[in-house]
Design a protein around this motif. Structure first.
Motif, mmCIF file in Angstrom:
data_model
loop_
_atom_site.group_PDB
_atom_site.id
_atom_site.type_symbol
_atom_site.label_atom_id
_atom_site.label_comp_id
_atom_site.label_asym_id
_atom_site.label_seq_id
_atom_site.Cartn_x
_atom_site.Cartn_y
_atom_site.Cartn_z
ATOM 1 N N ILE A 65 74.016 42.843 71.519
ATOM 2 C CA ILE A 65 75.620 43.422 70.387
ATOM 3 C C ILE A 65 76.162 42.654 70.435
ATOM 4 O O ILE A 65 76.629 42.200 71.006
ATOM 5 N N VAL A 66 76.413 42.631 68.531
ATOM 6 C CA VAL A 66 78.373 41.420 69.081
ATOM 7 C C VAL A 66 78.910 42.246 68.332
ATOM 8 O O VAL A 66 78.853 43.475 67.459
ATOM 9 N N GLY A 67 80.403 41.959 68.801
ATOM 10 C CA GLY A 67 81.350 42.793 68.702
ATOM 11 C C GLY A 67 82.691 42.505 69.461
ATOM 12 O O GLY A 67 82.728 41.503 69.409
ATOM 13 N N LYS A 68 83.782 43.890 68.927
ATOM 14 C CA LYS A 68 84.813 42.745 69.163
ATOM 15 C C LYS A 68 85.185 44.310 70.813
ATOM 16 O O LYS A 68 84.354 45.524 70.429
ATOM 17 N N VAL A 69 86.302 43.810 71.494
ATOM 18 C CA VAL A 69 86.587 45.044 72.667
ATOM 19 C C VAL A 69 88.270 45.641 71.614
ATOM 20 O O VAL A 69 89.200 44.049 71.004
ATOM 21 N N THR A 70 88.226 46.320 71.509
ATOM 22 C CA THR A 70 89.315 46.803 70.527
ATOM 23 C C THR A 70 90.646 47.663 71.187
ATOM 24 O O THR A 70 92.170 47.727 71.028
ATOM 25 N N HIS A 71 90.472 48.357 72.828
ATOM 26 C CA HIS A 71 90.917 49.421 73.453
ATOM 27 C C HIS A 71 90.393 48.783 75.007
ATOM 28 O O HIS A 71 89.066 48.428 75.151
ATOM 29 N N LEU A 72 91.345 48.611 76.277
ATOM 30 C CA LEU A 72 91.292 48.742 77.738
ATOM 31 C C LEU A 72 91.423 49.770 78.107
ATOM 32 O O LEU A 72 93.775 49.714 77.917
ATOM 33 N N LYS A 73 91.134 50.436 78.949
ATOM 34 C CA LYS A 73 92.368 51.646 80.226
ATOM 35 C C LYS A 73 91.546 51.875 81.397
ATOM 36 O O LYS A 73 89.787 51.709 81.114
ATOM 37 N N THR A 74 92.368 51.991 82.401
ATOM 38 C CA THR A 74 91.388 52.055 83.425
ATOM 39 C C THR A 74 91.526 53.862 83.362
ATOM 40 O O THR A 74 92.581 54.639 83.079
ATOM 41 N N MET A 75 90.249 54.841 83.695
ATOM 42 C CA MET A 75 90.460 56.020 83.627
ATOM 43 C C MET A 75 89.498 56.183 85.251
ATOM 44 O O MET A 75 89.066 55.803 86.686
ATOM 45 N N GLY A 76 90.396 57.758 85.513
ATOM 46 C CA GLY A 76 90.125 58.239 87.072
ATOM 47 C C GLY A 76 91.209 57.417 88.477
ATOM 48 O O GLY A 76 91.819 56.220 88.316
ATOM 49 N N ASP A 77 90.800 57.906 89.604
ATOM 50 C CA ASP A 77 91.470 57.435 90.340
ATOM 51 C C ASP A 77 90.408 57.140 91.616
ATOM 52 O O ASP A 77 89.226 57.370 91.437
ATOM 53 N N GLY A 78 90.962 55.786 92.833
ATOM 54 C CA GLY A 78 90.256 55.899 93.887
ATOM 55 C C GLY A 78 88.520 55.663 93.637
ATOM 56 O O GLY A 78 88.243 54.926 93.230
ATOM 57 N N ARG A 79 87.401 56.018 94.312
ATOM 58 C CA ARG A 79 86.171 55.583 94.132
ATOM 59 C C ARG A 79 85.760 56.154 92.341
ATOM 60 O O ARG A 79 84.940 55.560 92.172
ATOM 61 N N SER A 80 86.706 57.258 91.763
ATOM 62 C CA SER A 80 86.000 57.520 90.226
ATOM 63 C C SER A 80 87.177 56.422 89.420
ATOM 64 O O SER A 80 86.764 56.414 88.806
ATOM 65 N N SER A 81 87.422 55.436 90.630
ATOM 66 C CA SER A 81 88.108 54.569 89.038
ATOM 67 C C SER A 81 87.174 53.630 88.423
ATOM 68 O O SER A 81 85.799 53.207 89.240
ATOM 69 N N ARG A 82 87.235 53.428 87.349
ATOM 70 C CA ARG A 82 86.671 52.689 86.404
ATOM 71 C C ARG A 82 87.380 51.872 85.095
ATOM 72 O O ARG A 82 87.738 52.599 84.484
ATOM 73 N N THR A 86 86.392 49.726 74.344
ATOM 74 C CA THR A 86 86.429 50.513 72.867
ATOM 75 C C THR A 86 85.257 48.636 72.662
ATOM 76 O O THR A 86 86.421 48.143 72.770
ATOM 77 N N PHE A 87 83.997 49.173 72.668
ATOM 78 C CA PHE A 87 83.536 48.104 71.750
ATOM 79 C C PHE A 87 83.020 48.622 70.669
ATOM 80 O O PHE A 87 82.665 49.732 70.285
ATOM 81 N N ILE A 88 83.213 47.424 68.965
ATOM 82 C CA ILE A 88 82.884 48.404 68.361
ATOM 83 C C ILE A 88 82.377 46.822 67.293
ATOM 84 O O ILE A 88 81.959 45.994 67.290
ATOM 85 N N ASP A 89 81.765 47.082 66.774
ATOM 86 C CA ASP A 89 81.019 46.910 64.946
ATOM 87 C C ASP A 89 81.099 47.212 63.718
ATOM 88 O O ASP A 89 81.144 48.338 63.462
ATOM 89 N N ASN A 108 90.558 39.117 81.971
ATOM 90 C CA ASN A 108 89.744 37.618 81.097
ATOM 91 C C ASN A 108 89.598 38.516 79.246
ATOM 92 O O ASN A 108 89.488 38.027 79.502
ATOM 93 N N LEU A 109 89.262 39.961 79.352
ATOM 94 C CA LEU A 109 88.555 39.998 77.984
ATOM 95 C C LEU A 109 89.689 40.027 77.295
ATOM 96 O O LEU A 109 90.661 40.402 77.406
ATOM 97 N N LYS A 110 89.070 39.249 76.341
ATOM 98 C CA LYS A 110 90.286 39.399 75.182
ATOM 99 C C LYS A 110 89.912 40.574 74.085
ATOM 100 O O LYS A 110 88.714 40.211 73.304
ATOM 101 N N LEU A 111 90.890 40.935 72.917
ATOM 102 C CA LEU A 111 90.279 42.237 72.384
ATOM 103 C C LEU A 111 90.572 41.604 71.233
ATOM 104 O O LEU A 111 91.349 40.144 70.352
ATOM 105 N N ASN A 112 90.016 42.493 70.351
ATOM 106 C CA ASN A 112 89.704 42.137 68.763
ATOM 107 C C ASN A 112 89.026 39.986 68.766
ATOM 108 O O ASN A 112 89.544 39.606 67.914
ATOM 109 N N VAL A 113 88.371 40.033 69.796
ATOM 110 C CA VAL A 113 87.600 38.381 69.166
ATOM 111 C C VAL A 113 86.171 38.990 69.582
ATOM 112 O O VAL A 113 85.710 39.838 70.459
ATOM 113 N N PRO A 114 85.386 38.002 69.160
ATOM 114 C CA PRO A 114 83.624 38.301 68.841
ATOM 115 C C PRO A 114 83.668 38.346 70.237
ATOM 116 O O PRO A 114 83.410 37.185 70.754
ATOM 117 N N TYR A 115 82.719 38.638 70.742
ATOM 118 C CA TYR A 115 81.527 38.960 71.694
ATOM 119 C C TYR A 115 80.051 39.100 72.035
ATOM 120 O O TYR A 115 80.074 39.631 70.980
#
Length: 305
Positions: A65-82, A86-89, A108-115
Motif C-alpha cells: 500500500i502507498v500512503g502516509k503516516v500521520t500520527h505515532l503513539k506508544t500504547m501499553g506498558d512493559g511487555r504489552s507496550s507497542r 496511523t497510516f492513510i491513503d 526514523n519514521l517521517k510524518l506526512n511523507v509518502p511511504y
C-alpha cells in the motif's frame, strides 16, 4: 571491478562495515562478495500490485500500500507496550503496529511523507492493521533496482534481533550488484550454452536475485544448476582419469580356460545381447590394469549376478 572481486572481504561493501560483517560471517558464513552473491533467495514475493485501504479484507495475503503516516503513539506498558502508527491513503486509514524495534521506527519514521508498506493484514474491531510491516520511502522505492518479484533471503534469529532484516539483505545485494556490474566470469563455452539454450552467467546471477520475469527466473536457476552439476561431473571424470593413470593394478590380459569352458560348455542358458556386451566391457576394463568403477544396472531377474 577486477575479476577477483569475489574474494573482496564483505566489510568493504558499502553499508556493511566490520560489525555487520562479523554478524554475517557468524550467522550465514558470508565473508566475501562471492559468498554474498551465492546466497540465493529461498523464495520470491510478487510486489507488482498496489492495494488501496478500502480494498483490504480480513486475514488476506500480504499486501502493498502507498500512503502516509500521520500520527505515532506508544500504547501499553512493559511487555504489552507497542508503537502504533496511523497510516492513510486517499480511501481510508489503518494502523501499523510494532512490538519490537519501537525506538528505531519512532525515531526514523517521517510524518506526512509518502511511504510504501508491505505486510499481512489483520482486523481488530473495525480497524485494519499490519504488524511489523516492511516500510520504505516511496521515492527510494521508485529509485532502487526494480524487480517483478522480491527475493526472500535466509535469515536467523540473531540477524532478526540485530535488525538485519530481509529488506536490509535486499539492499546489500543491490549494492553488491551495483558495484560488480556484469563482472561475473563466464564459465561455460558458447558452444555449450548454445547447445543447451543457457543464458549467460551475468544474466543468470542477476535474475536469480532480482528476476525481471518468471521466465527469466526459471532460465537463470536452470543455468546455475546446470553449471554446478557440469563441474561436479568434470571433477569426477578428472579424478577417475588421475586414478587410472597414476595407480596401476594387475592387468588380466587373457581370459582363462576355466572361464571359457564354463561360458561355452556349462552355462545353462544363452546370454542376451546386453549381457554379452556388459561381459565384454568388464573384460576390457580388467585388461587395462586400472581401477574399474562400474555400476551394473538391470531389472530384478535380468541376470546381473
Amino acid at each position: 571491478m577486477p575479476t577477483n572481486f569475489l574474494h573482496t572481504p564483505i566489510d568493504y561493501l558499502n553499508g556493511v562495515g566490520p560489525a555487520r560483517a562479523k554478524l554475517l560471517k557468524a550467522e550465514l558464513g558470508i565473508s566475501t562478495y562471492g559468498d554474498l552473491a551465492n546466497l540465493f533467495p529461498n523464495r520470491y514475493i510478487d510486489k507488482t500490485k498496489y492495494y488501496k485501504i478500502n480494498e483490504l479484507v480480513p486475514d488476506s495475503a500480504h499486501v502493498q500500500i502507498v500512503g502516509k503516516v500521520t500520527h505515532l503513539k506508544t500504547m501499553g506498558d512493559g511487555r504489552s507496550s507497542r508503537l502504533v502508527a496511523t497510516f492513510i491513503d486517499s480511501t481510508g486509514s489503518m494502523e501499523l503496529v510494532w512490538f519490537k524495534g519501537q525506538k528505531y521506527f519512532k525515531d526514523n519514521l517521517k510524518l506526512n511523507v509518502p511511504y510504501v508498506i508491505y505486510g499481512k493484514v489483520s482486523k481488530y474491531g473495525s480497524k485494519y492493521n499490519i504488524a511489523h510491516p516492511d516500510v520504505e520511502l516511496l521515492k527510494e522505492h521508485r529509485s532502487r533496482q526494480q524487480s517483478a518479484m522480491t527475493p526472500i533471503y535466509p535469515s536467523t534469529e540473531q540477524l532478526t534481533k540485530r535488525n538485519v532484516t530481509n529488506k536490509m539483505m535486499v539492499r546489500m545485494m543491490q549494492q553488491l550488484f551495483s558495484e560488480v556490474h556484469n563482472s561475473f566470469t563466464e564459465t561455460l563455452s558458447e558452444q555449450i550454452r548454445s547447445q543447451h539454450q543457457l543464458v549467460d552467467k551475468n544474466t543468470a546471477m542477476y535474475n536469480a536475485h532480482f528476476p525481471k520475469s518468471a521466465a527469466l527466473l526459471q532460465q537463470s536457476i536452470y543455468r546455475l544448476k546446470f553449471e554446478e552439476l557440469f563441474f561436479i561431473q568434470m571433477e569426477l571424470l578428472l579424478q577417475n582419469r588421475i586414478r587410472k593413470t597414476r595407480i596401476k593394478g594387475y592387468a588380466f590380459e587373457k581370459v582363462g580356460e576355466r572361464f571359457n569352458d564354463f561360458y561355452s560348455n556349462h552355462l545353462p542358458f544363452e546370454l542376451t545381447g546386453a549381457q554379452k556386451r556388459v561381459v565384454k566391457e568388464i573384460r576390457a576394463d580388467m585388461g587395462t590394469g586400472a581401477h574399474m568403477n562400474r555400476l551394473l544396472q538391470g531389472d530384478v531377474g535380468s541376470g546381473k549376478t
